[in-house]
Enzyme design. Structure first.
Site, PDB file in Angstrom:
ATOM      1  CG  HIS A  77      -1.860  -0.971   1.448  1.00 59.84           C
ATOM      2  ND1 HIS A  77      -1.656  -2.079   2.221  1.00 59.84           N
ATOM      3  CD2 HIS A  77      -3.117  -1.073   0.984  1.00 59.84           C
ATOM      4  CE1 HIS A  77      -2.747  -2.833   2.209  1.00 59.84           C
ATOM      5  NE2 HIS A  77      -3.655  -2.244   1.463  1.00 59.84           N
ATOM      6  CG  ASP A  80       1.386  -1.147   3.564  1.00 61.49           C
ATOM      7  OD1 ASP A  80       0.533  -0.838   4.406  1.00 61.49           O
ATOM      8  OD2 ASP A  80       1.226  -2.042   2.709  1.00 61.49           O
TER       9      ASP A  80
END
Ligand code: GCO
Ligand code: MN
Ligand code: MN
Length: 413
Positions: A77, A80
């Protein structure tokens, strides 16, 4: 057995892992298009009712371990690896350069990037909220992910619209929300066409991922089939660029047969990407490692995918259990998930080549002798009656192959 001193516990786990056998070398593992998500490796074991059980982990460590295990692709992501406040800034460029370096150092490639549109408070009313400012921000986020994807050499972008729905009915007008959501996807595709053109790269494959429950109570696009209808609805300006990232468990969760859901995606030409894991019907999203719960169903899924020439990616979207330690995540969780997948994939090849399955299947397709009268239902039934026993025989054969029963097995103590 006496208590095991803390200092000896990792060695015990490693020794028993070795004793399990049946593992593949990192070189063999790298031959499969299997990807390891940053968020899976770095999952700390937290949930609504659960405090974390593992420490945080950065991309350097995750990429290093994946490379060592032989998982050749990495997925992430945006948030992340990039703090929300750094998205689209010079800090992002520095972090992305660091990721490129880590990937190169460890012989790992980035296959997929995805936008987090569910965690931050800004998404409380979804990325397709009423407020135009939220929707503009959502466009920025998905376009920025496209930029990051191209920078990292990715080929896929995934969208899990988990907050597209509601807890209480009435405030949200579903058709508006879906139109607004389509606007964000259209912006991402247009950005992609522009950036791909500038960089001389192919455009990304944009993949929608459905989950029937969580985190909203009611979800506007709860299944892969709902997403196929959405792609074909006329709301997307580039429907050819948009397909699916089904997740095995997400289809099982609502009670579907994952294999049938995948078959429908294949027929539509939209099986772009596949999140692999396991779990139970009609329960929450437990994201267990592939093949730990439903190995027979998994074998059947892979027979379908292999026989249709699907080559991956297979994204290990599972959550190492809270009971597994940080050491265990890379010593046990990831290698065993990859190895179960490879074994099931190879067994699927064995099923496809199996003379018994093949002869039985061919006989079923050949059918019995033609009945004298083409519209005599009873005569047609009689002509095929004995052949239909082969359905059960084929099912038995698949279990035999799965558990090695065709080679015989006794407990010798
Ligand atoms: C889940 C979802 C996510 C998505 C990810 C990619 O189980 O929560 O599957 O893991 O795959 O957000 O967009
Ligand atoms: Mn997923
Ligand atoms: Mn899931």
């Amino acid at each position: 057995m006496p208590p095991i001193p803390e200092s000896q516990q990792q060695a015990l786990v490693s020794r028993l892992m070795q004793a399990c056998g049946g593992s593949y070398s990192p070189e063999t593992r790298r031959k499969y298009f299997i990807s390891g998500p940053q968020w899976a490796a770095a999952y700390q074991g937290q949930a609504l009712f659960h405090a974390p059980t593992r420490p945080p982990l950065g991309f350097e460590s995750v990429i290093h371990h994946l490379g060592e295990i032989g998982i050749g692709w990495w997925t992430t992501h945006d948030t992340d690896v990039i703090p929300t406040e750094a998205l689209g800034t010079d800090r992002q460029a520095e972090i992305v350069a660091g990721i490129r370096q880590a990937l190169a150092d460890n012989g790992v490639q980035c296959s997929m990037v995805t936008t987090e549109t569910f965690y931050h408070a800004v998404w409380a009313a979804s990325p397709a909220a009423e407020a135009p400012e939220v929707r503009e921000y959502a466009k920025f986020r998905v376009c920025n992910t496209v930029d990051v994807g191209h920078e990292l050499g990715a080929s896929f972008a995934v969208y899990w619209p988990g907050t597209l729905g509601y807890y209480v009915q009435g405030a949200i007008e579903e058709t508006n929300t879906l139109r607004w959501y389509a606007d964000a996807l259209n912006a991402a595709c247009e950005r992609d066409i522009e950036v791909a053109g500038q960089r001389g790269r192919p455009t990304l494959k944009h993949c929608l991922e459905a989950k029937p429950f969580e985190p909203q109570a009611e979800i506007l696009l709860p299944t892969s089939d709902a997403m196929l209808a959405f792609i074909a609805s006329g709301l997307l300006t580039h429907p050819d660029m948009v397909g699916l990232n089904p997740e095995y468990l997400h289809e099982l969760m609502w009670g579907a047969a994952p294999r049938a859901a995948l078959a429908r995606a294949l027929l539509a030409g939209k099986l772009f990407h596949f999140d692999i894991n396991d779990g139970y019907r009609l329960k929450h999203d437990v994201d267990i490692g592939v093949g730990l719960v439903n190995p027979l169903d998994w074998l059947n899924v892979l027979v379908l995918l292999r026989s249709h020439g699907y080559q991956g990616p297979f994204n290990l979207d599972f959550k190492p259990p809270r009971t597994t330690s940080q050491f265990g995540v890379f010593e046990v969780s990831f290698p065993t998930a990859v190895d179960r997948f490879i074994t099931l994939w190879e067994m699927a090849g064995e099923v496809i080549a199996d003379p018994i399955v093949n002869e039985a299947t061919a006989a079923l397709k050949a059918g019995g002798p033609p009945a004298a009268a083409a519209h005599d239902a009873d005569a047609i039934t009689r002509a095929n009656r004995e052949l239909l026993t082969l359905h059960e025989l084929i099912a038995h054969r698949l279990v035999q192959i799965l558990i090695g029963q065709h080679r015989g097995r006794v407990f010798t103590g």
